[in-house]
Design an enzyme around this catalytic site. Structure first.
Site, PDB file in Angstrom:
ATOM      1  N   GLU A  64      66.258  22.931 -17.892  1.00 26.91           N
ATOM      2  CA  GLU A  64      67.375  23.721 -17.458  1.00 26.91           C
ATOM      3  C   GLU A  64      68.730  22.953 -16.828  1.00 26.91           C
ATOM      4  O   GLU A  64      69.891  23.304 -16.835  1.00 26.91           O
ATOM      5  CB  GLU A  64      66.889  24.623 -16.103  1.00 26.91           C
ATOM      6  CG  GLU A  64      66.377  25.914 -16.577  1.00 26.91           C
ATOM      7  CD  GLU A  64      64.757  25.639 -17.218  1.00 26.91           C
ATOM      8  OE1 GLU A  64      64.220  24.753 -17.024  1.00 26.91           O
ATOM      9  OE2 GLU A  64      64.374  26.434 -18.268  1.00 26.91           O
ATOM     10  N   HIS A 133      59.495  35.125 -11.401  1.00 34.07           N
ATOM     11  CA  HIS A 133      60.529  35.753 -12.606  1.00 34.07           C
ATOM     12  C   HIS A 133      61.052  36.985 -12.267  1.00 34.07           C
ATOM     13  O   HIS A 133      61.133  37.786 -13.236  1.00 34.07           O
ATOM     14  CB  HIS A 133      59.508  35.824 -13.847  1.00 34.07           C
ATOM     15  CG  HIS A 133      59.050  34.724 -14.621  1.00 34.07           C
ATOM     16  ND1 HIS A 133      58.018  33.928 -14.048  1.00 34.07           N
ATOM     17  CD2 HIS A 133      59.443  33.967 -15.822  1.00 34.07           C
ATOM     18  CE1 HIS A 133      57.668  32.682 -14.836  1.00 34.07           C
ATOM     19  NE2 HIS A 133      58.454  32.877 -16.000  1.00 34.07           N
TER      20      HIS A 133
HETATM   21  C1  LIG Z   1      61.962  26.253 -15.820  1.00 35.39           C
HETATM   22  C2  LIG Z   1      61.370  27.369 -16.608  1.00 35.39           C
HETATM   23  N1  LIG Z   1      62.184  27.130 -18.127  1.00 35.39           N
HETATM   24  C3  LIG Z   1      61.836  28.172 -18.923  1.00 35.39           C
HETATM   25  C4  LIG Z   1      60.590  29.013 -18.763  1.00 35.39           C
HETATM   26  C5  LIG Z   1      60.177  30.035 -19.857  1.00 35.39           C
HETATM   27  N2  LIG Z   1      59.250  29.505 -20.453  1.00 35.39           N
HETATM   28  C6  LIG Z   1      57.870  29.866 -20.358  1.00 35.39           C
HETATM   29  S1  LIG Z   1      56.735  28.954 -21.343  1.00 35.39           S
HETATM   30  C7  LIG Z   1      57.912  28.135 -22.072  1.00 35.39           C
HETATM   31  C8  LIG Z   1      57.542  27.325 -23.367  1.00 35.39           C
HETATM   32  C9  LIG Z   1      56.572  26.205 -22.774  1.00 35.39           C
HETATM   33  O1  LIG Z   1      56.402  25.424 -23.777  1.00 35.39           O
HETATM   34  P1  LIG Z   1      55.240  24.249 -23.432  1.00 35.39           P
HETATM   35  O2  LIG Z   1      55.387  23.533 -22.211  1.00 35.39           O
HETATM   36  O3  LIG Z   1      54.925  23.470 -24.935  1.00 35.39           O
HETATM   37  O4  LIG Z   1      53.694  25.239 -23.149  1.00 35.39           O
HETATM   38  P2  LIG Z   1      53.162  26.120 -24.148  1.00 35.39           P
HETATM   39  O5  LIG Z   1      53.615  27.552 -23.909  1.00 35.39           O
HETATM   40  O6  LIG Z   1      53.212  25.739 -25.569  1.00 35.39           O
HETATM   41  O7  LIG Z   1      51.839  26.103 -23.630  1.00 35.39           O
HETATM   42  C10 LIG Z   1      59.180  28.427 -21.774  1.00 35.39           C
HETATM   43  C11 LIG Z   1      60.329  28.096 -22.344  1.00 35.39           C
HETATM   44  C12 LIG Z   1      60.031  28.847 -17.525  1.00 35.39           C
HETATM   45  N3  LIG Z   1      58.775  29.792 -17.322  1.00 35.39           N
HETATM   46  N4  LIG Z   1      60.316  28.089 -16.739  1.00 35.39           N
END
Ligand SMILES: Cc1ncc(C[n+]2csc(CCOP(=O)(O)OP(=O)(O)O)c2C)c(N)n1
Lengths: 327, 319
Positions: A64, A133
């Site tokens: 972000e 959220h």
């Molecule tokens: C600060 C923030 N940015 C974006 C999100 C939205 N978001 C939730 S999970 C996710 C993907 C995370 O990917 P990863 O770290 O690879 O974990 P995975 O879901 O693959 O287990 C995103 C973009 C969030 N929850 N928090």
């Protein structure tokens, strides 16, 4: 050319605004997490990747700070970025880039640059997304000189205001409400703008002014209908933007009705209602027949469990009650 | 590393617990009985299980938005978890947290986290506290490939190394951050390579092999306990489901999914245990049956539990 209107959702209206501005101005581009093929967390950027390609609809890593900072940098360098954060709640990660960089660049550099960026962020409770959220954070942004804060309540306003935000030469924080994405209304197919800082009377009335924003505009309209049955004729005013704030539309209404209720989903304490109430006290106290009432969320994080969440979100009942308490 | 029969069986139970618990969630989510978002861990069970098996109850973890596996592997209570995810007052957080915000401080679970990259700085703080208090406790920070790009994660790696903290970073590289494939969000192939920038060991392991994860994390935990500082373990794995339940998952191909499902960590470990005569097939089946029963009991507990009273809304805002 004659304007054609059709029924569109708030989400479609936003999507159209993006599409039209990208077609109009090559400098407009989108960046954010999953805004590309995926179409954005709530679907606002759907189809744009196919039309404009990855140069203009950029998926970013989950950073972000970089999304907001890169938008500010690109804006200062002559582009018109529209950045999306999936949820307003994630702005904490990027706050420095927003309030120390984007908001201040022009001022600090003695007017040597403009930062024409738009930062779109969905906010609000109601989908069981819990404390991290679901927040409504508009008062954070209202308090930062250099930012404009737009918070549309209808599809019509969403489209016109987003186009204006993109064309504005300042960083604009554009706050959408998740529960409004599916709400529909008449929206012109063509491009049009709504002046940032101009509110609208959503319902005329003579007995009390209800200033409401975002989702609460709909609750206020519902409350107004119910109050009618009790012989109270409420006027509903939607400032549509919190910075700059359309003071005149609020003062004019209060001078007519002599009573004020402010409704928003942000917590009541130090929420936008505090500013509006203070402004009215300073500039139109003599017109008030009763103390100002605020309707907002209680001072606690947004709870998860449905009955608690529903209880947390201010609603038409709360607004009706607030109006009646003025009598 | 020679593991006791007890540990091996515990690992097997844990993996199955995560699997069956989540399959139930999948079912109930589809039936519309669970509010909010649910991010399933199906397919990644070996990571949480291997890593947490290297820890004691006093050791701590920070978890992610995909936290059910970590919580269960660290000893989380099935009933309290299920009730929380159903939004009931009897849940871990009295229905105020839900799937993404479950914690159990008695078990060293410092919370699942709705903010991607939110755990890194918290893990730095927790391990700093251990060092400060000279407890020898270690903290494991779970984070995804997507989270590895957050400034907070990089800041945490840096601080942990600068301060030689007893911290183990366990990266769950499942190839995607929602729809964004790893190749589009970073130039490196191995996230473990980034450890070099912070002068700490970086190790890549097969994240679908519970013993490989266990060994790598145990080694890192040993280092951490000895005051030698943090490590970064990258576990290559895959999530079977969409990012969240309801995600149509159009951004990846079926072949890729099938390829990974063929590498299912559970039958793979089961075969090893049966072959090594740690378990008979019959005993393995019995374990699964008894876990299925526990999960069913947890569901019953959740469903019989009351929703929170609105009078509880303002509780716990301040201490
Ligand atoms: C600060 C923030 N940015 C974006 C999100 C939205 N978001 C939730 S999970 C996710 C993907 C995370 O990917 P990863 O770290 O690879 O974990 P995975 O879901 O693959 O287990 C995103 C973009 C969030 N929850 N928090």
């Amino acid at each position: 050319m004659e304007n054609t209107m059709s029924e569109k959702t708030y989400l479609q209206a936003l999507n159209e605004a993006l599409k039209l501005e990208m077609e109009r101005d090559e400098n407009v581009f989108i960046l954010g997490e999953d805004v590309g093929q995926f179409g954005g967390c709530f679907g606002v950027t759907q189809g744009l990747f196919d039309q404009f390609g990855e140069r203009r609809v950029m998926d970013t890593p989950i950073t972000e700070s970089t999304i907001v900072g890169a938008a500010a940098g690109a804006a200062a360098a002559g582009l018109r970025p529209v950045a999306e954060l999936m949820f307003v709640d994630f702005i904490g990660v990027a706050m420095d880039q927003l309030f120390n960089q984007a908001a201040k660049m022009r001022f600090m550099f003695g007017g040597k640059t403009t930062v024409p960026m738009t930062l779109r962020m969905p906010q609000g409770a109601g989908i069981g997304a819990a404390a991290q959220h679901s927040q409504s954070l508009e008062s954070w942004f209202m308090n930062i000189p250099g930012l404009k804060v737009v918070i549309p309540s209808t599809p019509y306003d969403a489209k016109g205001l987003l186009i204006s935000a993109i064309r504005d030469d300042n960083p604009v924080v554009f706050l959408e409400h998740k529960l409004l994405y599916g709400v529909s209304g008449e929206v012109p197919d063509e491009s049009y703008t709504i002046e940032i800082g101009k509110g609208e009377v959503k319902r005329e009335g003579t007995d009390v002014t209800i200033v409401a924003t975002s989702l609460m505009v709909h609750s206020a309209l519902e409350a107004a209908e119910r109050l009618k049955a009790d012989g109270i004729d409420a006027e509903v005013v939607d400032p549509r933007c919190l910075q700059p704030l359309d003071k005149d539309i609020i003062l004019d209404s209060v001078k007519k009705t002599h009573a004020l209720v402010v409704a928003h989903e942000a917590v009541t304490f130090a929420g936008p209602g505090a500013e509006i109430a203070a402004m009215v006290a300073e500039e139109a106290l003599d017109y008030l027949d009763a103390p100002v009432k605020r309707v907002g969320a209680p001072f606690c994080p947004v709870p998860f469990s449905p009955p608690l969440e529903q209880f947390y979100i201010p609603n038409a009942d709360n607004i009706v009650e607030a109006v009646k308490s003025l009598r | 590393m020679a593991l006791s029969k007890k540990t091996l069986i515990h690992m097997y139970e844990t993996m199955n617990k995560i699997r069956l618990f989540e399959q139930k969630l999948q079912e109930f989510f589809a039936a519309g009985e669970i509010p909010g978002f649910v991010h399933l861990y199906l397919g990644e069970e070996a990571v949480a299980t291997g890593a947490c098996s290297a820890l004691t109850d006093a050791d701590m973890i920070t978890s992610t938005h995909r936290g059910h596996g970590h919580l269960l592997a660290k000893g989380g209570d099935l009933k309290l978890m299920m009730a929380e995810i159903f939004g009931r007052s009897t849940g871990y957080c009295k229905g105020k947290g839900g799937s993404m915000h479950i914690a159990d401080f008695d078990l060293g679970i410092l919370g699942a986290n709705g903010i991607v990259g939110g755990g890194g700085p918290l893990a730095v703080g927790a391990s700093l506290a251990s060092k400060y208090k000279q407890t020898k406790d270690v903290t494991v920070c779970f984070f995804g490939d997507g989270a590895s790009n957050q400034g907070t994660t990089q800041e945490a790696l840096n601080a942990a190394s600068a301060w030689k903290l007893p911290l183990v970073f366990v990266n769950e590289n499942n190839g995607y951050g929602i729809s964004c494939p790893q190749c589009k969000s970073m130039a490196v192939v191995d996230i473990a390579d980034r450890a070099a920038a912070y002068d700490m060991p970086g190790v890549v392991v097969d994240g679908n092999d519970v013993l490989a994860v266990y060994e790598a994390v145990s080694e890192a935990v040993k280092r951490a306990r000895n005051g030698e500082g943090p490590s970064l373990i990258e576990c290559k794995t895959y999530r079977w489901r969409g990012h969240f339940e309801g995600d149509a998952c159009t951004y990846r191909c079926t072949e890729e999914l099938e390829e990974w499902m063929a590498k299912d960590p559970i039958p793979r470990f089961e075969a090893k245990l049966v072959e090594g005569k740690t378990l008979t097939q019959k005993e393995a089946d019995k374990i699964k049956e008894s876990i299925a029963k526990e999960v069913a009991e947890a569901v019953a507990f959740a469903k019989e539990s009351p929703m929170p009273a609105t009078s509880a809304l303002m509780d716990d805002v301040y201490a």
